[in-house]
Design an enzyme around this catalytic site. Structure first.
Site, PDB file in Angstrom:
ATOM      1  N   TYR A 175      15.857  19.115 -30.360  1.00 44.07           N
ATOM      2  CA  TYR A 175      15.107  18.196 -31.236  1.00 44.07           C
ATOM      3  C   TYR A 175      16.039  17.110 -31.779  1.00 44.07           C
ATOM      4  CZ  TYR A 175      11.765  16.918 -34.970  1.00 44.07           C
ATOM      5  OH  TYR A 175      10.901  16.252 -35.827  1.00 44.07           O
TER       6      TYR A 175
ATOM      7  N   SER B 135      13.382  10.996 -37.372  1.00 46.79           N
ATOM      8  CA  SER B 135      13.525  12.202 -38.201  1.00 46.79           C
ATOM      9  C   SER B 135      14.860  12.136 -38.933  1.00 46.79           C
ATOM     10  CB  SER B 135      13.504  13.430 -37.284  1.00 46.79           C
ATOM     11  OG  SER B 135      13.913  14.589 -37.975  1.00 46.79           O
TER      12      SER B 135
END
Ligand SMILES: NC(=O)c1ccc[n+]([C@@H]2O[C@H](COP(=O)([O-])OP(=O)(O)OC[C@H]3O[C@@H](n4cnc5c(N)ncnc54)[C@H](O)[C@@H]3O)[C@@H](O)[C@H]2O)c1
Length: 266
Positions: A170, A157
Site C-alpha cells: 500500500y 494517503s
C-alpha cells in the site's frame, strides 16, 4: 450589499467554487470516501458518473444520490483492467460534453508482513491503487485535452509519505501515486489540466474497519492525531470541491494533506 472588488478579474467566491455544468467521474464511489465526495461535488452542482467494481454497492449509491435529487449515472467496471476501463468510459465523450473532473478513489488494502507477503497481494494493491489511476486518466484525458480544461484528483494517503509494518504494498502504491500525480501535473499542466492529490489521515470507512474495532489502534490514532480523533469522509469534501473548481486553476501537482495534523506531529 457586498463591496465591489478593485480587481476586475475577481469572481465572487460562490461562483469560484461552483461546479454547475461540470461532469465528474468518481471511481470507487460505491461507499466510503468516493460516495462522500460524490455527494459533495453534486451539492456544488456537478453531474455525476459513479464507478465501482461491486454492482450492488454501486446501484445503492446511485439510488441514494438520485433520491437526494442529484443527476447520477453508474458505471460498473474494474479500474485495474485495461479493457474494462476502456469499455467503462466509452460514451462519456458526447460532442462538446465529456468528463471535466476525474477523481481516482478506488483503492484496496491487503495487509501482511513484508517477508511473507504473497506476490498476488503486492500486485493487486499496486494494480488497484496505482495502475488504475494511470488507466482511467489515460482513457479520460484525451477529451479534457481536446476541450482544453480538466481537473484530476488522486486519493493519496499519509502512506504516500510514511509507512508502518504490514502495508509495504500500500505504501509503495500510494508513494507511486503521489509521483504519478506530479507527473500528470507536469505532463498536462501546459494544456490547462490541473492534477492534484488529497492525502487523508485516518478516516472511518470500511477500509479502516479492522483498525477502528481494535481498541488499541482506535486509541493510538486519537493519541497520535493532534485533533485527538478520527476523521470522517465528509471532511474531505471542501478540499475536493476546491481542487475540482475554478478556485484551484493555478494549483497543480500538490498533495493536500487532510489529517487533523497527524503528519505534522512527532
Ligand atoms: N479510509 C481512510 O482512512 C483512507 C486514508 C487514506 C487514503 N484512503 C484512500 O481513499 C480511497 C477510498 O478509501 P475508502 O476508505 O473509502 O475505502 P472503501 O473500501 O470504503 O471504498 C473503496 C471502494 O472502492 C471500490 N473498489 C475496490 N476495488 C475496485 C476496483 N478494482 N475497481 C473499481 N472499484 C473498486 C470498492 O468496491 C469500494 O466501494 C482509497 O484509495 C484509499 O486508499 C483512505
Amino acid at each position: 450589499m457586498s463591496p465591489r472588488s478593485a480587481d476586475p478579474g475577481a469572481a465572487d467566491s460562490a461562483s469560484l467554487f461552483s461546479l454547475q455544468g461540470r461532469r465528474a467521474l468518481i471511481t470507487g464511489a460505491g461507499q466510503g470516501i468516493g460516495l462522500s465526495l460524490a455527494r459533495g461535488l453534486a451539492t456544488a452542482g456537478a453531474e455525476l458518473f459513479l464507478n465501482d467494481l461491486d454492482p450492488t454497492r454501486l446501484a445503492s449509491a446511485v439510488a441514494t444520490l438520485r433520491g437526494e435529487g442529484f443527476q447520477v449515472t453508474g458505471r460498473c467496471f474494474d479500474v485495474a483492467k485495461e479493457t474494462e476501463v476502456a469499455a467503462g468510459v466509452a460514451g462519456l465523450e458526447l460532442g462538446e460534453a465529456g468528463i471535466d473532473i476525474l477523481i481516482n478513489t478506488a483503492g484496496i488494502h491487503r495487509r501482511a508482513p513484508l517477508e511473507a507477503m504473497p506476490l498476488e497481494s503486492w500486485q493487486a494493491v499496486l494494480d488497484v491503487n496505482l495502475t488504475s489511476a494511470f488507466l482511467v486518466a489515460r482513457a479520460v484525458v484525451p477529451g479534457m485535452l481536446r476541450r482544453g480544461a480538466g481537473k484530476i484528483i488522486n486519493l493519496c494517503s499519509l502512506n504516500s509519505e510514511i509507512s508502518r509494518p504490514t502495508i509495504a504494498n500500500y505504501s509503495a502504491a500510494k508513494g507511486g501515486l503521489k509521483m504519478l500525480t506530479r507527473a500528470m501535473a507536469v505532463e498536462w499542466g501546459g494544456r490547462n489540466l490541473q492534477t492534484n492529490g488529497i492525502a487523508p489521515g485516518y478516516l472511518r470507512t470500511d477500509m479502516t474497519g479492522v483498525l477502528t474495532i481494535d481498541p488499541v489502534w482506535e486509541r493510538t490514532i486519537c493519541n497520535r492525531t493532534p485533533a485527538g480523533r478520527w476523521g470522517e469522509p465528509r471532511e474531505l469534501i471542501g478540499t475536493a470541491v476546491f481542487l475540482a473548481s475554478r478556485a484551484s486553476d493555478f494549483v497543480n501537482g500538490q498533495i493536500i494533506v487532510v489529517d487533523g495534523g497527524l503528519l505534522a506531529a512527532l
